[in-house]
Design an enzyme around this catalytic site. Structure first.
Site, PDB file in Angstrom:
ATOM      1  N   ASP A  59      -0.823   4.311   3.024  1.00 35.53           N
ATOM      2  CA  ASP A  59      -0.323   4.207   4.395  1.00 35.53           C
ATOM      3  C   ASP A  59       0.348   5.490   4.877  1.00 35.53           C
ATOM      4  O   ASP A  59       0.848   6.300   4.083  1.00 35.53           O
ATOM      5  CB  ASP A  59       0.727   3.088   4.476  1.00 35.53           C
ATOM      6  CG  ASP A  59       0.100   1.707   4.337  1.00 35.53           C
ATOM      7  OD1 ASP A  59      -1.070   1.610   3.923  1.00 35.53           O
ATOM      8  OD2 ASP A  59       0.812   0.735   4.623  1.00 35.53           O
TER       9      ASP A  59
ATOM     10  N   HIS B 114       1.647   5.011  -0.502  1.00 37.68           N
ATOM     11  CA  HIS B 114       1.804   5.889   0.668  1.00 37.68           C
ATOM     12  C   HIS B 114       1.374   7.308   0.324  1.00 37.68           C
ATOM     13  O   HIS B 114       2.038   7.972  -0.476  1.00 37.68           O
ATOM     14  CB  HIS B 114       3.267   5.887   1.124  1.00 37.68           C
ATOM     15  CG  HIS B 114       3.750   4.523   1.545  1.00 37.68           C
ATOM     16  ND1 HIS B 114       4.175   3.586   0.643  1.00 37.68           N
ATOM     17  CD2 HIS B 114       3.824   3.957   2.766  1.00 37.68           C
ATOM     18  CE1 HIS B 114       4.511   2.483   1.299  1.00 37.68           C
ATOM     19  NE2 HIS B 114       4.317   2.679   2.588  1.00 37.68           N
TER      20      HIS B 114
END
Ligand code: NI
Length: 312
Positions: free
Chosen positions: A120, A266
């Protein structure tokens, strides 16, 4: 013959210097730059552990979002040469278009060892290309929940991501807390991100993930019916945005992943990317096979009604 990656504008670097990146002055500087960027961005999607997959959690401890810092392109990084043979994800040719009636997914129930790993908050000019090198070496396809604003800053990174077979998901344009926004503002966030992705790489996201996991059930329902996006949460959260160190990120993912899992990580954070060689090799060595989120959902749909687990 010109390498297709070079044709996309990426410089191909040799690996003769592998291993000495850490002692070099430049990576230190860029690491500092990264810390500035990370601070500016605050935390990321998984912050609201208090936000439950059913959308009922409290969001009181979620800090406000802030604008990302602009960083320069990384032209000096070399992925360290792995020691020994690198395990390889099998060549999968699964459809990604199975019709799924579900509105929210945090995992898919299945007995086969398929999983989807998701990254992400990118694209990031340094960490995403590093990660793409690691994924390509292992033949792993991942799903990237991108922030539209970052897509507009780094469209070439998104183009490379798509050209290497990864899936792109919608993570809004500015990473706000959607549960606090009006329906029209939520719609604008999602369509602006979708349009940025289409502009940069000519594809449209198939699924969305709300920043901080914050999305009310009512919002999930109209987003599904109006925009055709299932809401994708996760079943494995290594809390990598707290930067616990690469080995902790690796061990949390390896211990938490089960068949049908959706793993949250992430690519914004360099520590997360640092953790990936050991994490990916560990998952492959455990027998897991990587597919994209849409492929995983399609496999769940094919296994029959009632097989797809989620907080609907
Ligand atoms: Ni996020």
């Amino acid at each position: 013959m010109k390498n297709p990656i070079e044709a996309l504008g990426y410089k191909i670097l040799t690996t003769s210097m592998g291993g000495e990146a850490a002692g070099d002055g430049k990576p230190k500087l860029s690491r500092r730059g990264f810390m500035v960027l990370s601070t500016a961005l605050g935390s990321s999607c998984s912050l609201a552990s208090s936000a439950k997959p059913d959308g009922s959690g409290s969001l009181a401890d979620v800090p406000p979002d802030s604008a990302p810092a602009r960083t320069s392109a990384n032209t000096t990084y070399r992925t360290p040469k792995p020691k020994g043979p690198v395990p390889r994800n099998p060549d999968n040719n699964f459809p990604a278009s199975g019709s799924t009636s579900g509105i929210t997914f945090s995992r898919v129930s299945m007995s086969q060892p398929y999983i989807a790993i998701t990254f992400d908050d990118g694209p990031h000019p340094k960490n995403t290309p590093r990660l793409l090198d690691m994924l390509r070496e292992r033949n792993i396809k991942a799903t990237f929940y991108v922030i539209g604003r970052n897509v507009d800053l780094y469209p070439n990174v998104l183009r490379r991501t798509v050209s290497e077979g990864h899936e792109i998901g919608n993570h809004t344009y500015t990473h706000p807390i959607l549960s606090k926004l009006s329906d029209s503002a939520v719609r604008a966030e999602l369509t602006k991100c979708r349009d940025a992705v289409a502009r940069a790489a000519g594809v449209k996201p198939r699924t969305m993930r709300p920043p901080y996991g914050a999305l009310l059930q009512r919002q999930r329902e109209w987003i599904h019916s109006d925009l055709n996006y299932p809401t994708i949460m996760w079943s494995v959260d290594p809390l990598d945005w707290k930067r616990p160190g690469p080995s902790v990120v690796t061990s949390r993912i390896l211990s938490g992943t089960t068949p049908g899992a959706i793993v949250l990580a992430h690519d914004l954070h360099s520590q997360t990317v640092d953790a990936m060689p050991a994490t990916l090799d560990g998952l492959l060595n455990k027998g897991f096979k990587f597919v994209t989120v849409s492929q995983l959902l399609a496999m769940g749909a094919q296994s029959g009604p009632g097989q797809v687990a989620s907080g609907q």
